[in-house]
Design an enzyme around this catalytic site. Structure first.
Site, PDB file in Angstrom:
ATOM      1  N   SER A 134       0.863  -1.175   0.000  1.00  0.00           N
ATOM      2  CA  SER A 134       0.000   0.000   0.000  1.00  0.00           C
ATOM      3  C   SER A 134       0.901   1.227   0.000  1.00  0.00           C
ATOM      4  O   SER A 134       1.834   1.307  -0.798  1.00  0.00           O
ATOM      5  CB  SER A 134      -0.934  -0.030   1.216  1.00  0.00           C
ATOM      6  OG  SER A 134      -1.746   1.109   1.287  1.00  0.00           O
ATOM      7  N   TYR A 148      -4.763   7.743  -6.701  1.00  0.00           N
ATOM      8  CA  TYR A 148      -3.830   6.839  -6.021  1.00  0.00           C
ATOM      9  C   TYR A 148      -4.302   6.543  -4.606  1.00  0.00           C
ATOM     10  O   TYR A 148      -4.339   5.388  -4.179  1.00  0.00           O
ATOM     11  CB  TYR A 148      -2.444   7.486  -6.002  1.00  0.00           C
ATOM     12  CG  TYR A 148      -1.361   6.643  -5.376  1.00  0.00           C
ATOM     13  CD1 TYR A 148      -0.818   5.558  -6.061  1.00  0.00           C
ATOM     14  CD2 TYR A 148      -0.856   6.946  -4.113  1.00  0.00           C
ATOM     15  CE1 TYR A 148       0.191   4.792  -5.498  1.00  0.00           C
ATOM     16  CE2 TYR A 148       0.148   6.189  -3.544  1.00  0.00           C
ATOM     17  CZ  TYR A 148       0.671   5.114  -4.240  1.00  0.00           C
ATOM     18  OH  TYR A 148       1.669   4.354  -3.676  1.00  0.00           O
ATOM     19  N   LYS A 152      -5.389   3.035  -2.929  1.00  0.00           N
ATOM     20  CA  LYS A 152      -4.659   2.466  -1.801  1.00  0.00           C
ATOM     21  C   LYS A 152      -5.539   2.336  -0.557  1.00  0.00           C
ATOM     22  O   LYS A 152      -5.387   1.374   0.209  1.00  0.00           O
ATOM     23  CB  LYS A 152      -3.414   3.294  -1.500  1.00  0.00           C
ATOM     24  CG  LYS A 152      -2.339   3.224  -2.587  1.00  0.00           C
ATOM     25  CD  LYS A 152      -1.868   1.801  -2.827  1.00  0.00           C
ATOM     26  CE  LYS A 152      -0.651   1.749  -3.754  1.00  0.00           C
ATOM     27  NZ  LYS A 152      -0.211   0.353  -4.029  1.00  0.00           N
TER      28      LYS A 152
END
Length: 288
Positions: A134, A148, A152
């Site tokens: 992650s 992003y 994550k």
């Protein structure tokens, strides 16, 4: 004891460093990349110890074939590392939906797809360790990284659910959350857009910071690889492990701010319950 590893995104960055460290430690490796020719030097140096496989993590058939090839070659699969991913910088307003979808497809759905491909093997073995790469951006929402971070944060939630489901079957799950490491993630792997002037103090500041930070990150990729190999040797690894002093500091500060906010607004939160005695008030996973 020698293990069979499967690492996505083995051609560059943290994945490449981990692939080399795994092989140097004497383990067997399925190294994957979109272009397996980028892994030719590993095959030349380590021979039958490594299997290089073409893999697009967003392609279910490709993932299934890669896992099948791993088992055919080495007989089992002990450690899966979902490492493939990337993240651009730009404002939400100026990031088109194709870019949003592409980042989420790779970073989140790629992780889900490869995990699902490996699960039947590990379930039948009654053993295995899934390591999800992650980010500190999976715990904190940084300006300029909405696709992003969304991906994550999704990886974090998916992996926590996964750990509850497969833990009783003998399969371990660890989420590693790197801060800044001296790979090309902040360089050629990232597109930085400062955007329109209205976002200069948020997104523009992040883009400039990212450019200046590249090459000066505190994280040593070789030490990250060693930490992940150590995790894979443990009987009781943590569910989450931040990597790097910057990551642990940022996460601790963010968690403290979140706890303070919860405390400040607790009365309003609990005011939405029915009157006392009308509900059980416990989730099934809560400690009692």
């Amino acid at each position: 004891m020698s293990q069979v590893w499967f690492i996505t995104g083995s051609s560059r960055g943290l994945g490449r460093g981990l692939a080399e460290a795994v092989l140097m430690a004497g383990h067997k490796l399925v190294a994957t990349a979109r272009n397996p020719a980028q892994l030719d030097d590993l095959k030349q140096r380590y021979g039958d110890q490594v299997l290089a496989v073409a893999l697009d993590v967003t392609d279910e058939q490709s993932a299934g074939q890669a896992v099948k090839g791993a088992v055919e070659r080495f007989g089992r699969l002990d450690v899966l590392v979902n490492n493939a991913g990337y993240g651009d910088v730009g404002s939400i307003e100026d990031t088109d939906m194709a870019n949003f979808r592409a980042q989420i497809e790779t970073n989140l759905f790629g992780t889900i797809i490869v995990t699902k491909a490996a699960l039947p093997v590990m379930r039948e073995q009654g053993a295995g360790h899934i390591v999800q790469v992650s980010s500190v951006g999976g715990r904190i929402g940084p300006a300029g990284r909405a696709p992003y971070a969304a991906a994550k944060w999704g990886v974090e939630g998916f992996s926590e659910v996964l750990s509850r489901e497969v833990g009783p079957l003998g399969v371990k799950v660890t989420i590693v959350e790197p801060g800044g490491f001296r790979t090309d993630f902040a360089g050629t792997s990232t597109t930085l857009r400062e955007g329109r002037p209205e976002y200069d103090e948020t997104v523009g500041k992040m883009a400039r910071y990212q450019r200046d930070y590249d090459g000066r990150q505190p994280g040593d990729p070789a030490k990250a690889a060693a930490a992940i190999i150590h995790l894979a040797s443990l009987d009781n690894p943590p569910l989450r492990l931040p990597l790097g002093s910057d990551a642990i500091r940022a996460i601790e500060q963010n968690d403290a701010q979140r706890a303070a906010e919860h405390a400040a607004w607790r009365d309003l939160s609990v005011s939405t319950d029915f009157d006392a005695g009308n509900g059980a008030g416990h989730f099934p996973w809560e400690a009692r």
